[in-house]
Write a protein that holds these residues in place. Structure first.
Motif, short mmCIF file in Angstrom:
data_model
loop_
_atom_site.label_atom_id
_atom_site.label_comp_id
_atom_site.label_asym_id
_atom_site.label_seq_id
_atom_site.Cartn_x
_atom_site.Cartn_y
_atom_site.Cartn_z
N PHE A 44 34.69 -22.97 -19.01
CA PHE A 44 33.64 -22.32 -19.74
C PHE A 44 32.49 -22.04 -18.46
O PHE A 44 32.12 -22.84 -17.33
N GLU A 45 31.73 -21.05 -18.58
CA GLU A 45 30.70 -20.42 -17.79
C GLU A 45 29.41 -19.91 -18.57
O GLU A 45 29.89 -19.31 -19.82
N ARG A 46 28.30 -19.62 -17.91
CA ARG A 46 27.39 -18.90 -18.78
C ARG A 46 27.15 -17.51 -17.89
O ARG A 46 26.94 -17.54 -16.42
N ALA A 47 26.73 -16.40 -18.68
CA ALA A 47 26.44 -15.22 -17.79
C ALA A 47 24.72 -15.11 -18.30
O ALA A 47 24.53 -15.49 -19.28
N TYR A 48 23.92 -14.44 -17.29
CA TYR A 48 22.59 -14.02 -17.61
C TYR A 48 22.38 -12.81 -17.22
O TYR A 48 22.86 -12.20 -16.39
N VAL A 49 21.25 -12.22 -17.83
CA VAL A 49 20.67 -10.86 -17.74
C VAL A 49 19.27 -11.28 -16.92
O VAL A 49 18.49 -11.52 -17.56
N THR A 50 19.41 -10.96 -15.70
CA THR A 50 18.13 -11.09 -14.94
C THR A 50 17.38 -10.33 -14.47
O THR A 50 17.65 -9.04 -14.41
N LEU A 51 16.18 -10.41 -13.89
CA LEU A 51 15.13 -9.56 -13.32
C LEU A 51 14.65 -10.16 -11.94
O LEU A 51 14.34 -11.04 -11.91
N THR A 52 14.91 -9.23 -11.07
CA THR A 52 14.30 -9.76 -9.60
C THR A 52 12.76 -9.69 -9.58
O THR A 52 12.11 -8.63 -10.40
N ALA A 53 12.23 -10.12 -8.79
CA ALA A 53 10.87 -10.18 -8.54
C ALA A 53 10.28 -8.86 -8.19
O ALA A 53 9.11 -8.51 -8.53
N GLY A 54 11.25 -8.26 -7.38
CA GLY A 54 11.11 -6.61 -7.06
C GLY A 54 9.83 -6.68 -5.98
O GLY A 54 9.32 -7.51 -5.39
N GLU A 55 9.56 -5.29 -5.71
CA GLU A 55 8.50 -4.89 -4.75
C GLU A 55 7.55 -3.85 -5.37
O GLU A 55 7.97 -2.78 -5.70
N TYR A 56 6.32 -4.14 -5.02
CA TYR A 56 5.44 -2.79 -5.47
C TYR A 56 5.57 -1.89 -4.33
O TYR A 56 5.12 -2.27 -3.16
N ILE A 57 5.81 -0.64 -4.88
CA ILE A 57 5.96 0.56 -4.00
C ILE A 57 4.67 1.58 -4.05
O ILE A 57 4.09 2.34 -3.27
N GLY A 58 4.17 1.45 -5.54
CA GLY A 58 2.86 2.36 -5.62
C GLY A 58 3.44 3.75 -6.04
O GLY A 58 4.70 3.91 -6.23
N GLY A 59 2.61 4.89 -6.24
CA GLY A 59 3.11 5.87 -6.42
C GLY A 59 2.70 7.22 -5.40
O GLY A 59 2.83 6.73 -4.22
N GLY A 60 2.60 8.24 -5.73
CA GLY A 60 2.36 9.32 -4.49
C GLY A 60 3.76 10.14 -4.22
O GLY A 60 4.72 9.82 -4.61
N ASP A 61 3.55 11.22 -3.27
CA ASP A 61 4.59 12.24 -3.38
C ASP A 61 5.65 11.51 -2.51
O ASP A 61 6.90 11.83 -2.74
N ASP A 62 5.51 10.26 -1.71
CA ASP A 62 6.54 9.71 -0.75
C ASP A 62 7.01 8.42 -1.62
O ASP A 62 7.67 7.78 -0.83
N ALA A 63 6.63 8.11 -2.74
CA ALA A 63 7.04 7.00 -3.47
C ALA A 63 8.69 6.71 -3.39
O ALA A 63 9.22 5.69 -3.14
N GLY A 64 9.38 7.90 -3.77
CA GLY A 64 11.06 7.65 -3.68
C GLY A 64 11.19 7.23 -2.24
O GLY A 64 12.22 6.59 -2.19
N GLU A 65 10.91 8.08 -1.17
CA GLU A 65 11.14 7.57 0.17
C GLU A 65 10.84 6.17 0.66
O GLU A 65 11.66 5.30 1.20
N ARG A 66 9.78 5.65 0.04
CA ARG A 66 9.33 4.37 0.32
C ARG A 66 10.33 3.30 -0.45
O ARG A 66 10.57 2.35 -0.05
N LEU A 67 10.62 3.65 -1.61
CA LEU A 67 11.50 2.89 -2.50
C LEU A 67 13.18 2.89 -1.66
O LEU A 67 13.62 1.74 -1.54
N LEU A 68 13.46 4.10 -1.07
CA LEU A 68 14.66 3.84 -0.24
C LEU A 68 14.57 2.71 0.98
O LEU A 68 15.44 2.04 1.29
#
Length: 292
Positions: free
Chosen positions: A232-256
């Protein structure tokens, strides 16, 4: 007799896992409605009665709203309440997504997902009125983690996790607890998928004890319990703490650039509700603005 005087409905209970579930619930004292499409329901109900229990056979598809309503009405008429619903009925139509027909995709979703919706809806008001209910959805590792050739099955099974999450929240004030069971077992559905030595280990009876935790008075809610071969095991749906990237034209690049930080699981959590994502994101954005 941990389930003495409880009334349970088990769908897909004419054979395999459903039969095993029905027999276990009856052994612990529950009165059981044995539901399935075929003749197996009469045999399983008779088996329960022969062992000293109480059972009611109910033939019909979980996708047939009228049949489900009649099943629920018959159970209430006979025993006066419905405490437990185990949504176990299911089918397979395995094929790679490119070769799979939309009809086979829709059929699997209808039985697994809509069948569980129809049955849960049929008992919902009964459970609310008596301020007690236990509902078990049957999910699968194919939905939680994916499995080749099971896009339809996996999609339906993961949808049941989402259904569980919300019904558990909505049912909490009326003591309705909703959980998922992810079984691995050798049944008619997996007849051609498992080698014989594995089948010997994966008997349905090695899964059903999981129900005792999920439907009892001390049941959790929103648990995903995995079970197979006595493990028997348990599975979880989790959420990472993540990282604040912000907006702007280069937001996608900063996410990368920050992808590893966004994916870091060090401080991941199991959210109480979907709102947790929004709250986390807004808090991070406001902190970033305050720091400027």
């Amino acid at each position: 007799m941990l389930l003495k005087d409880r009334v349970a409905i088990v769908t897909g209970a004419g054979a395999g896992l459903g039969r095993s579930h029905a027999l276990l619930l009856a052994r612990y004292g529950a009165k059981v409605v044995v539901n399935d499409l075929g003749d197996g329901v009469d045999a399983v109900a008779a088996e329960i009665v022969a062992a000293g229990g109480e059972a009611l056979a109910a033939t019909g598809s979980v996708t047939d709203e009228a049949a489900v309503a009649a099943m629920v009405a018959n159970a209430q008429e006979r025993w006066g309440r419905i405490d437990i619903l185990v949504n176990n009925a299911g089918i397979l139509r395995d094929m790679s997504f490119g070769k799979m027909s939309i009809a086979d995709f829709r059929l699997v979703v209808d039985v697994h997902l809509m069948g569980a919706v129809i049955c849960s809806k049929a008992v919902w008001d009964v459970m609310k009125a008596q301020n007690f209910g236990r509902i078990v959805m049957t999910t699968s590792s194919s939905g939680l983690y994916g499995n080749f050739g099971q896009a339809n099955y996996g999609a339906a099974k993961m949808a049941l996790v989402g259904l569980m999450q919300t019904l558990a929240i909505e049912g909490a004030k009326n003591e309705i607890r909703v959980n998922c069971l992810a079984p691995t077992a050798a049944t008619a559905m997996t007849e051609n998928l498992l080698p014989e030595p594995v089948k010997a280990l994966m008997q349905p009876e090695m899964v059903s004890p999981a129900l005792l935790k999920l439907v009892g008075d001390d049941a959790p809610t929103r648990a995903i319990l995995c079970a197979g071969a006595g493990h028997f095991e348990r599975a979880y749906v989790t959420l990472t703490a993540g990282e604040y990237i912000g907006g702007g034209d280069d937001a996608g690049e900063r996410l990368l650039e920050r992808w590893d930080a966004v994916s870091d699981r060090t401080h991941e959590s199991v959210p109480d509700a979907g709102m947790a994502q929004l709250q986390q994101e807004v808090a991070a954005a406001m902190t970033a603005l305050d720091d400027r």
